[in-house]
Design a protein around this motif. Sequence first.
Motif, PDB file in Angstrom:
ATOM      1  N   ASP A 195      47.042  42.687 -55.088  1.00  0.00           N
ATOM      2  CA  ASP A 195      47.270  41.760 -53.681  1.00  0.00           C
ATOM      3  C   ASP A 195      47.228  40.218 -54.151  1.00  0.00           C
ATOM      4  O   ASP A 195      46.403  39.722 -53.240  1.00  0.00           O
ATOM      5  CB  ASP A 195      46.264  42.269 -52.790  1.00  0.00           C
ATOM      6  N   VAL A 196      47.379  39.759 -55.059  1.00  0.00           N
ATOM      7  CA  VAL A 196      47.456  38.329 -55.456  1.00  0.00           C
ATOM      8  C   VAL A 196      48.316  37.730 -54.209  1.00  0.00           C
ATOM      9  O   VAL A 196      49.411  37.887 -54.197  1.00  0.00           O
ATOM     10  CB  VAL A 196      47.966  37.895 -56.760  1.00  0.00           C
ATOM     11  N   GLN A 197      47.638  36.482 -53.812  1.00  0.00           N
ATOM     12  CA  GLN A 197      48.362  35.977 -52.753  1.00  0.00           C
ATOM     13  C   GLN A 197      48.178  34.282 -52.656  1.00  0.00           C
ATOM     14  O   GLN A 197      46.976  34.078 -53.537  1.00  0.00           O
ATOM     15  CB  GLN A 197      48.261  36.394 -51.263  1.00  0.00           C
ATOM     16  N   ALA A 198      48.865  33.507 -52.050  1.00  0.00           N
ATOM     17  CA  ALA A 198      48.349  32.194 -52.139  1.00  0.00           C
ATOM     18  C   ALA A 198      47.067  31.766 -51.516  1.00  0.00           C
ATOM     19  O   ALA A 198      46.384  32.504 -50.640  1.00  0.00           O
ATOM     20  CB  ALA A 198      49.487  31.240 -51.264  1.00  0.00           C
ATOM     21  N   VAL A 199      46.263  30.886 -52.254  1.00  0.00           N
ATOM     22  CA  VAL A 199      44.952  30.810 -51.965  1.00  0.00           C
ATOM     23  C   VAL A 199      45.034  30.017 -50.488  1.00  0.00           C
ATOM     24  O   VAL A 199      45.694  29.185 -50.359  1.00  0.00           O
ATOM     25  CB  VAL A 199      44.283  29.775 -53.124  1.00  0.00           C
ATOM     26  N   PRO A 200      43.945  30.220 -49.634  1.00  0.00           N
ATOM     27  CA  PRO A 200      43.942  29.486 -48.131  1.00  0.00           C
ATOM     28  C   PRO A 200      43.592  28.108 -47.998  1.00  0.00           C
ATOM     29  O   PRO A 200      44.104  27.397 -47.272  1.00  0.00           O
ATOM     30  CB  PRO A 200      43.234  30.429 -47.597  1.00  0.00           C
ATOM     31  N   ASP A 201      42.768  27.648 -49.016  1.00  0.00           N
ATOM     32  CA  ASP A 201      42.288  26.480 -49.041  1.00  0.00           C
ATOM     33  C   ASP A 201      42.137  25.492 -50.317  1.00  0.00           C
ATOM     34  O   ASP A 201      41.854  26.091 -51.012  1.00  0.00           O
ATOM     35  CB  ASP A 201      41.177  26.226 -48.042  1.00  0.00           C
ATOM     36  N   GLN A 202      41.467  24.257 -50.184  1.00  0.00           N
ATOM     37  CA  GLN A 202      41.678  23.574 -51.459  1.00  0.00           C
ATOM     38  C   GLN A 202      40.156  23.922 -51.865  1.00  0.00           C
ATOM     39  O   GLN A 202      40.229  23.929 -53.282  1.00  0.00           O
ATOM     40  CB  GLN A 202      41.396  22.213 -50.947  1.00  0.00           C
ATOM     41  N   SER A 203      39.024  24.240 -51.297  1.00  0.00           N
ATOM     42  CA  SER A 203      37.955  24.486 -52.011  1.00  0.00           C
ATOM     43  C   SER A 203      37.937  25.879 -52.885  1.00  0.00           C
ATOM     44  O   SER A 203      37.382  26.092 -53.874  1.00  0.00           O
ATOM     45  CB  SER A 203      36.718  24.742 -50.990  1.00  0.00           C
ATOM     46  N   THR A 204      38.520  26.781 -52.150  1.00  0.00           N
ATOM     47  CA  THR A 204      38.897  28.076 -52.836  1.00  0.00           C
ATOM     48  C   THR A 204      39.897  27.943 -53.963  1.00  0.00           C
ATOM     49  O   THR A 204      39.663  28.396 -55.202  1.00  0.00           O
ATOM     50  CB  THR A 204      39.528  29.091 -51.934  1.00  0.00           C
ATOM     51  N   ALA A 205      40.791  26.907 -53.912  1.00  0.00           N
ATOM     52  CA  ALA A 205      41.715  26.801 -55.042  1.00  0.00           C
ATOM     53  C   ALA A 205      40.997  26.207 -56.264  1.00  0.00           C
ATOM     54  O   ALA A 205      41.120  26.694 -57.467  1.00  0.00           O
ATOM     55  CB  ALA A 205      42.839  25.983 -54.563  1.00  0.00           C
TER      56      ALA A 205
ATOM     57  N   SER B 162      49.023  42.371 -59.459  1.00  0.00           N
ATOM     58  CA  SER B 162      50.091  42.733 -58.441  1.00  0.00           C
ATOM     59  C   SER B 162      50.076  41.560 -57.301  1.00  0.00           C
ATOM     60  O   SER B 162      49.233  40.978 -57.196  1.00  0.00           O
ATOM     61  CB  SER B 162      50.012  44.095 -57.949  1.00  0.00           C
ATOM     62  N   GLY B 163      51.182  41.448 -56.592  1.00  0.00           N
ATOM     63  CA  GLY B 163      51.382  40.738 -55.446  1.00  0.00           C
ATOM     64  C   GLY B 163      52.149  39.507 -55.913  1.00  0.00           C
ATOM     65  O   GLY B 163      53.370  39.616 -56.592  1.00  0.00           O
TER      66      GLY B 163
END
Length: 370
Positions: A298-308, A328-329
């Motif tokens: 379930d790889v998906q776009a990271v939600p915010d800059q700190s997480t990124a 996957s994802g």
Amino acid sequence: MSSSTTAPGTSPIADAAPLSLCAREPHVPADRLVGEMVPPPRFDSVRFSTYLPDPNQPSQTEAVRVLEGFAAGLGGAHASGAGTVRRGFLGFGRSKAQKAPAGPRGVYLDGGYGVGKTHLLASLWHATPAEPALKAFGTFVELTHLVGALGFQQTVKTLSGHRLLCIDEFELDDPGDTVLVSTLLGKLVEAGVALAATSNTLPGKLGEGRFAATDFLREIQGLSAHFRALRIDGEDYRHRGLPEAPAPYSDEQVAKAAYATAGASLDDFPHLLEHLARVHPSRYGALTDGVRAVCLTDVQAVPDQSTALRLVVLADRLYDREVPVLASGQPFDRLFSEEMLKGGYRKKYFRAISRLTALARDAKDLVPSD
């Protein structure tokens, strides 16, 4: 006693369940931090002779020439005290009472991601004629954590006896840490330690990823006279002439591969991102201790800059340790939003995409072909 068989063309299921990065909260003692200040496994065997300059980029050949001379100049006794040297520092044979040369005592490798800056930095470490205990190699975040673990004065004392300090991925996005390390480097230069660095500078300041030497040298407060900036042009070698990265697999394929691969980890990507927020980035290397492959669903776009930015650090540590990543994802080139890829940290995000793509290519053999 029962026995199991494996169908032709399939992999046996491992006896134990996969590891989980989310279940790990590593503690890294200070002595380990010091002992591990060497080039990571991916760069353990690199040398100047294994760097393959692009014939269309003369700056790459020039960088090798300059760095080979810099390494040779680090032979002889260690420099000592307020700018004096015993002999041989940076190639200058001088008596104990003579002053150290006023020219640069450090090199800064400037270039885009994938041009081989870390390869060259590690090659410099290997080529420097000193025992491993007298030269150190680490990332900026690892150096800041060393200061946190040992304290500033003890870090100065620990590193002052070194011939060379190599700093990969010098950060400029945290003013506090930048000032801390700048002050540390000033003390080490006074003690006669030679410096070499690469940097993850803010592309928003630099324009198309180019390094503005005055910005960096201003940040390290007065050390400008000690650095010679080497521009290294070129394209990302990790994808030069190579096929595209494999498309993401299904959740079932990733899980089966994780169970069939000894030492593999298996985690849900959103949960892993949450876990990274609870672990200091300097411990992400320890987070992967003993892991032979990272499997993510379930790889998906990271939600915010700190997480990124935390994900960038993890990608760097996985790449350093040559840990393949099966997922996957969403494909890795969709991890970061268009806004992120146009913002001040885009150089880091593109490097993470590049490195994760290379690791995804390395993971292809974990999934049996049909």
